[in-house]
Motif scaffolding. Structure first.
Motif: not given
Length: 605
Positions: A22-33
């Motif tokens: 919870p609270g993770r930014s969309l940018f961080e999620v995209v980089i992780r994927q």
């Protein structure tokens, strides 16, 4: 507006992905994927120069062959006077290349400058090992003056290395330079006689077997510690500068390392076509620019600049693939052992030294030299040195006690009796200490004076006979030239321990006025004196007259407190060794022969 969180992805990442916190930014999620998907991005900047490479990482594959030993067999530059010394960083080209030195042409002399502990000796070792791995001991020979520490000493076992001399080995240092200078002088003569136009033609003729050569290929003189050479071997600095100026045309190369470029005098600095600049103590001394030099790391030995201003990193002289500097001494020993074991042919000629003692029987026989009397060998060429009494009628010897003065008088006496008949020469010996009794046992002797009274009587009689030989006023030029107005034998007066003879009643004083006429009247004075008080003795009448005439003199071991004598600073020398001073050449260090009774008897036979 883009929301800070992605509720749609909050419950899970799909396809087995871990749910997002919870609270993770969309940018961080995209980089992780996206992580791990697709090719890596191109690295614009390479990592800093850190670990130095080993030689075997920069050279082509090494192998052992019967013909070339341990080398890169089949490589197009093998035997072409090229050596790799490290890597050079080319940031704008985004690559690193091996740093090669081409020593086959006008850049054949090498200069290295760097502050203390900057890696100068390691660079020299790398250069030497690289040359050794790419050439046979018949193609190159290396001679080292190791004034910068013991780093070069480990390379003495290479078959390419003819000698390593340290600062404390003064004789070996002088002989090393003399050997290289002798190679240059022989080649200058050979090139002129054979009409050889260049060193490249000479190499080709040797390789094809058209000429046998002189036993040397390209010769490298390596000096680690140029400032020490300047301070302690001033004359050798001039000699090596001359080698650098004349040598490249004859296959002679000078490699020198020092702390800063200004320690090279302009005469040799301009001749160093290949230059490596490591970290300097003061960036202001840099030839590449103060700004560039200041960017060289301080605590990174082996880092430096090329002449193009690019950063370099010196390679390690090892072929085991390891990069650990701590184990470098052992790795160098293994490299030397590998190269030495792999090579089965002739090795580089070793530096020859003056013998500490040798017999007069090893000198040329009377039938080979005529009336010229060999008595020593010189340090420069290890060739015989002669006394020519026809050209220089007198000879003066100075030296401390037990330095070989009496032995030399024995040798001269024996040489005279071996080369002159009774009709040509007679001998008078003045010997207050009876050290020349054996030399007096000859038919050529007409007098032996063991005391002052005997010497006065003998030399007064000799003076009267010599006065009768003085040329009268009515002689022609031809008579004066061929000395035909008197008949008889030359007179050799041999005096030992002249410091005892030159007292209040010096028996030699009546002969002083005859010394300048010695050549015309057949008079030869051979005089030996202790070096103690030699500074004052230079103004004693007999010695002063000999000095004024420019007579040949030998200064053996003596105290430096006496000051310069015959233009030579006195030093402590081994027995039988001394500096020969003549009016025709610079003082020359010589080793006199050992004259035993058997040797003299053999000469008389």
């Amino acid at each position: 507006m883009v929301p800070r969180t992605a509720p749609a992805l909050a419950d899970g990442g799909g396809d087995g992905e871990q749910p997002a916190r919870p609270g993770r930014s969309l940018f961080e999620v995209v980089i992780r994927q996206l992580a791990g998907e697709g090719p890596q991005a191109h690295q614009i900047w390479l990592p800093p120069l850190d670990l130095p490479p080993a030689l075997d990482q920069l050279l082509p594959a090494l192998s052992i062959t019967p013909r070339y030993g341990c080398t890169a067999d089949g490589w197009r530059w093998r035997g072409k006077l090229r050596a790799v010394t490290g890597i050079v960083d080319r940031p704008y080209d985004q690559r690193r290349d091996p740093l090669w030195a081409d020593l086959s042409g006008g850049a054949g002399n090498v200069g290295v400058a760097g502050g203390p502990q900057s890696g100068k000796s390691t660079l020299l070792r790398t250069l030497i090992c690289s040359l050794a791995l790419l050439h046979t001991p018949q193609e190159i020979q290396i001679y080292c003056l190791a004034f910068g520490g013991g780093a070069l000493g480990a390379l003495g076992g290479l078959p390419h290395v003819g000698g390593v001399a340290t600062r404390l080995q003064a004789e070996r240092v002088r002989r090393t330079v003399a050997e290289v200078r002798a190679v240059l002088e022989r080649r200058e003569q050979e090139f002129a006689e054979r009409g050889i136009e260049s060193i490249a033609a000479y190499r080709a003729m040797r390789a094809s077997g058209e000429i046998s050569g002189d036993g040397f290929g390209d010769v490298f003189l390596v000096v680690d510690g140029w400032l020490t050479l300047r301070q302690e071997y001033e004359q050798l600095e001039l000699d090596i500068t001359a080698l650098a100026a004349r040598g490249l045309g004859y296959g002679i190369h000078v490699v020198a390392a020092t702390n800063k470029w200004s320690e090279f005098r302009p005469a040799i600095r301009d001749l160093l076509g290949t230059r490596f600049e490591l970290r300097l103590g003061d960036p202001y001394e840099s030839e590449m620019g103060r700004t560039l030099a200041a960017n060289v790391p301080e605590r990174s030995p082996g880092r430096g600049l090329t002449r193009d201003g690019l950063h370099l990193l010196t390679a390690l002289p090892r072929i085991d693939g390891q990069l650990d500097a701590a184990s470098l001494p052992e790795a160098v020993r293994k490299l030397v052992d590998t190269v030495a074991t792999a090579w089965q042919g002739p090795q580089a000629p070793e530096v020859r030294l003056l013998p500490s003692a040798f017999s007069v029987a090893e000198l040329p026989a009377p039938g080979q030299t005529g009336t010229r009397l060999p008595f020593a060998v010189d340090e420069a060429t290890l060739s015989p040195v002669f006394l020519d009494f026809a050209a220089d009628p007198h000879f003066l010897v100075l030296g401390d006690t037990e330095t070989g003065k009496s032995n030399l008088l024995h040798l001269i006496s024996g040489g005279v009796t071996a080369r002159y008949s009774l009709d040509q020469a007679r001998i008078i010996i003045v010997d207050y200490r009876r050290s020349l009794l054996d030399a007096a046992s000859t038919e050529h002797r007409i007098g032996y004076a063991p005391s002052s009274a005997a010497a006065v009587s003998l030399l007064n009689d000799a003076r009267e006979a010599l006065i009768k030989r003085l040329p009268p006023a009515d002689l022609t030029a031809d008579q004066l030239r061929n000395r035909s107005w008197w008949q008889g034998s030359d007179l050799f007066i041999i005096v030992d321990d002249y410091d005892l003879v030159a007292g209040a009643s010096n028996p030699l004083l009546p002969l002083v006025e005859l010394l300048p006429q010695a050549r015309e009247i057949g008079l030869h004075l051979v005089l030996a004196r202790s070096a103690g008080g030699a500074g004052r003795a230079m103004f004693e009448p007999v010695i002063q007259r000999l000095r004024e005439m420019g007579s040949t003199a030998l200064l053996m071991s003596a105290s430096k407190d006496e000051g310069p004598i015959f233009g030579v600073k006195p030093v402590t020398l081994p027995c039988g060794r001394g500096y020969l001073a003549t009016r025709r050449a610079e003082p020359l260090l010589v080793q006199t022969a050992f004259a035993t009774s058997g040797d003299l008897a053999g000469q008389r036979r």
